[in-house]
Design a protein around this motif. Structure first.
Motif: not given
Length: 749
Positions: A38-52
């Motif tokens: 669940s922690a990874l899910k939140e961080i992955l979504e932040n990375s995708l929002d940042a245009g990675a």
């Protein structure tokens, strides 16, 4: 009752007091962060929002000790670092009305704050154009007293989570084993990789050079699913599209249904899905749902899809479905679950019903052929008829053989009664296809009936298994008498070769030759039936192994192979039974031969096999074209990007060195293009410095194209181009490693 009344009467109301901020924050963190996944899910979504466009996940002990996510997104401004991990601080939401048109994953500003309250959190970030990166550590939502410190880094953000739940012992003890937690972490990465084909994903365990998952950017989702879940899944998937804007007709079908309420039309929506057909075999349901690009769960939609499959799949088999549902933002409520695992949308029942109907129609259209497993006894009339008969379709049989010492039965199955066998004419009429196959083999003579005792004596000594069935894991058994089976094996091999030839001729080419026009195929020497280089007059089948060239060095390599061959091991491999995977991470598989069970490193075994095939067919290896030319310099650069830059090396110098290495490697491979093409079937366009074709070492086998970068790098840096024999030997080794997925430097003892 009197005692209860006395107690209640004497109870005084307790005072209400405000909880401390530390307690509030830990309680809130427990709602958002349940486990490492669940922690990874939140961080992955932040990375995708940042245009990675590239995300690398590193995990240690299932994420309990270490969970690190590195991306190449836009980074975090230095001015924002002090409040980065405070609750309800976000760049994605300004006012409540923004929720009605939310296009980003995150919006509450709780993810990093929650993680910092239950783990040690470190953030390393660098924005575009910055001269250096910044590193900051957080505890309980606040930046450490030292503040952000300058450091070396790459553009993007690296978030490191260590010692998860170190201050919540109850939650830490409730976590599963590291292996189970890593499986959940890997599943999260796989699901987001399935959706975002424009982003490269890598997931590896800490300390291991070979990643557990590596997905390069690809324009086609089916290729991404093939890289994640394997070819056995991808080949059984069929596309399904649906548009909710047409109230009376589903897209791609033309089947109408009653829509009596024109004024109450369905909400506009679109569905882009890949669903498994009736030929898919699995004991676990895989249902991947994205709504407006959000990974969510929808129990009604999942149950509706499972209900459709329950009517066409055997009881123990489960489906695979990837569903992407697009809805108007104003009809979607994303703020209904603490972890954003669920969403609510208008007219859910209507949308679910439309999707269910479309799935039913799509499966009916795709149900033109199905694969069944039959339990015929190998070596008997039925088995030979099924294997040698040409019924016009594909049929997979469950191989069955006798155990050592058992007598060979003379009936087709050994299970029919005396009355059934006496009624053989009616049975033959019912099984017309089988009788026709028996007539082709010339072995349709009526067998003598067995007594009940004979039947029982032979039946219990036979074992039937099939790897395609949910209840078994074997697909064939060894022959009881190798000498008696030689003639039969030769006939079966010939039948298999004919079947493969018919199958590939019917396909009219595969993904290797897609996109190659007739003129280009003629110029490059590809034929019209799959892209093979060799002409019928010079077909590799006409030349024995090891005699395809007169070069002394190649003859010496083949002589070394034959002289070092192990006779007993050859017999085991020729008559083996595949039991199944023992340890997927280490590449250990179980094989059975006779009454013995062997554990083998299947990747190493495959590498030796492909090496021997390259040497055996030297100069006569057929070639198939790639769908699109692959620039060698770009592939080598991708391989170099996966390698870590040594500490102390400046980023600009490292990037410049990578560019020089990639260009030099492309030039070297292009220089050797003529030899690679003639001797090894590796087709390189010299002028474009691009890879345009790959060798066919084993009919029906295609290499993992995700390993093309490593393959091109190995051709440039691992092949000895100075001396003839070492050159051929190392080049064959590079090709074998590419086709087998094996690397000697990563051997697991």
């Amino acid at each position: 009752r009197a005692l209860a009344r006395d107690v209640l009467g004497a109870m005084e109301p307790k005072p209400i007091h405000r909880l401390a901020d530390e307690v509030v924050n830990r309680v809130a963190a427990g709602e958002v962060i349940h486990r490492p996944a669940s922690a990874l899910k939140e961080i992955l979504e932040n990375s995708l929002d940042a245009g990675a466009t590239s995300i690398v996940v590193t995990v240690k002990d299932g994420g309990n000790k270490l969970l690190q996510v590195t991306d190449n997104g836009c980074g975090i401004r230095e001015a924002d670092l002090p409040i980065l991990c405070e609750r309800h601080t976000t760049s994605k939401l300004s006012k409540f009305e923004d929720l009605s048109a939310m296009s980003t994953f995150g919006f509450r500003g709780e993810a990093l704050a929650s993680i910092s309250f239950v783990a040690n959190l470190t953030v390393t970030t660098m924005t575009r154009g910055a001269t250096h990166a910044l590193k900051a550590s957080y505890c309980d939502g606040a930046l450490d007293g030292g503040g952000a410190r300058p450091c070396a880094g790459n553009p993007g953000t690296t978030i490191t989570v260590e010692n998860l739940f170190y201050n919540v012992p109850t939650r830490r003890k409730a976590l599963k084993s590291p292996g189970e937690e890593f499986a959940k972490v890997l599943e999260v990465v796989q699901r987001y990789a399935s959706s975002r084909t424009d982003v490269a994903f890598t997931c590896r365990k800490h300390g291991e050079a070979r990643p557990s998952l590596h997905c390069a950017v690809t324009p086609h989702r089916i290729d991404r699913l093939r890289a994640i879940y394997g070819s056995h899944v991808a080949r059984e998937l069929t596309p399904m599209t649906l548009s909710g804007s047409d109230s009376a007709t589903d897209k791609g079908t033309g089947d109408s249904y009653d829509d009596s309420y024109d004024d109450d039309r369905a909400a506009e929506f679109t569905v882009d899905a890949l669903v498994s057909t009736a030929g898919y075999h699995s004991r676990r349901t895989t249902f991947i749902l994205f709504i407006n690009h959000r990974l969510v769960e929808c129990a009604p939609l999942r149950r509706a899809c499972e209900a459709v499959y329950s009517a066409i799949l055997p009881k123990a088999e489960k489906p695979f479905a990837y569903v992407s549902l697009e809805l108007p933002p104003h009809t979607l409520d994303v703020n209904v679950h603490p972890t954003k695992r669920e969403v609510a949308f208008l007219r859910q029942d209507e949308v679910v019903e439309r999707v269910q109907r479309a799935l039913e129609r799509r499966l009916v259209e795709a149900n033109g052929s199905r694969t069944f497993a039959v339990g015929a006894v190998a070596g008997t009339e039925v088995a030979e008829a099924l294997m040698l008969g040409d019924g016009g379709g594909s049929q997979r049989s469950a191989r069955q053989s006798l155990l050592p010492g058992a007598s060979r039965p003379t009936t087709m199955g050994g299970t029919r009664g005396r009355d059934e066998r006496d009624d053989g004419d009616d049975a033959a009429r019912r099984d017309g296809g089988l009788e026709q196959a028996l007539e082709q083999t010339g072995r349709n003579k009526r067998s003598k009936p067995l007594t009940a005792r004979e039947k029982a004596g032979g039946e219990h000594r036979m074992v039937r298994t099939d790897a395609t069935l949910a209840a078994g894991s074997l697909d064939q058994f060894f022959h009881a008498n190798a000498s008696d089976a030689n003639a039969e094996r030769a006939r079966l091999d010939e039948a298999r070769r004919e079947a493969r030839a018919r199958r590939y001729a019917a396909r009219g080419g595969d993904k290797f030759t897609a996109g190659v026009d007739d003129e280009e195929a003629e110029l490059r020497g590809y034929d019209g039936n799959g892209g093979d280089c060799a002409s019928p007059e010079t077909s590799p089948e006409n030349v024995p192994d090891g005699e395809t060239t007169e070069l002394t060095s190649v003859r010496e390599l083949w002589s070394e192979i034959t002289s070092n061959a192990h006779g007993a091991l050859q017999r085991v491999l020729r008559g083996l039974t595949l039991v199944g995977c023992a340890d997927e991470r280490r590449g250990l598989w179980l094989l059975q031969h006779g009454t013995k069970l062997f554990m083998v490193r299947v990747n190493r075994l495959a590498r030796d096999f492909f090496y021997q095939r390259v040497v055996a067919r030297f100069g006569r290896i057929p070639c198939r074209a790639l769908a699109e030319p692959a620039p060698i310099a770009a592939l080598v650069r991708m391989a170099l990007d996966d390698e870590e830059v040594p500490e102390g090396v400046e980023k600009d110098k490292a990037e410049e060195a990578k560019e020089k290495i990639a260009d030099a490697a492309a030039a070297l491979v292009a220089e050797k293009a003529e030899m690679l093409r003639e001797y090894f079937g590796v087709d390189v366009d010299q002028r474009a410095r691009a890879l345009v074709g790959l060798p066919v070492l084993c009919e029906g086998h295609a290499p993992n194209l995700a390993r093309l970068p490593e393959f091109c790098l190995s051709l440039a840096h691992e092949v000895n181009w100075e001396e003839e024999k070492p050159c051929f030997e190392t080049c064959a080794g590079s090709i074998a490693s590419f086709y087998s997925g094996h690397d000697d430097s990563h051997e697991v003892n």
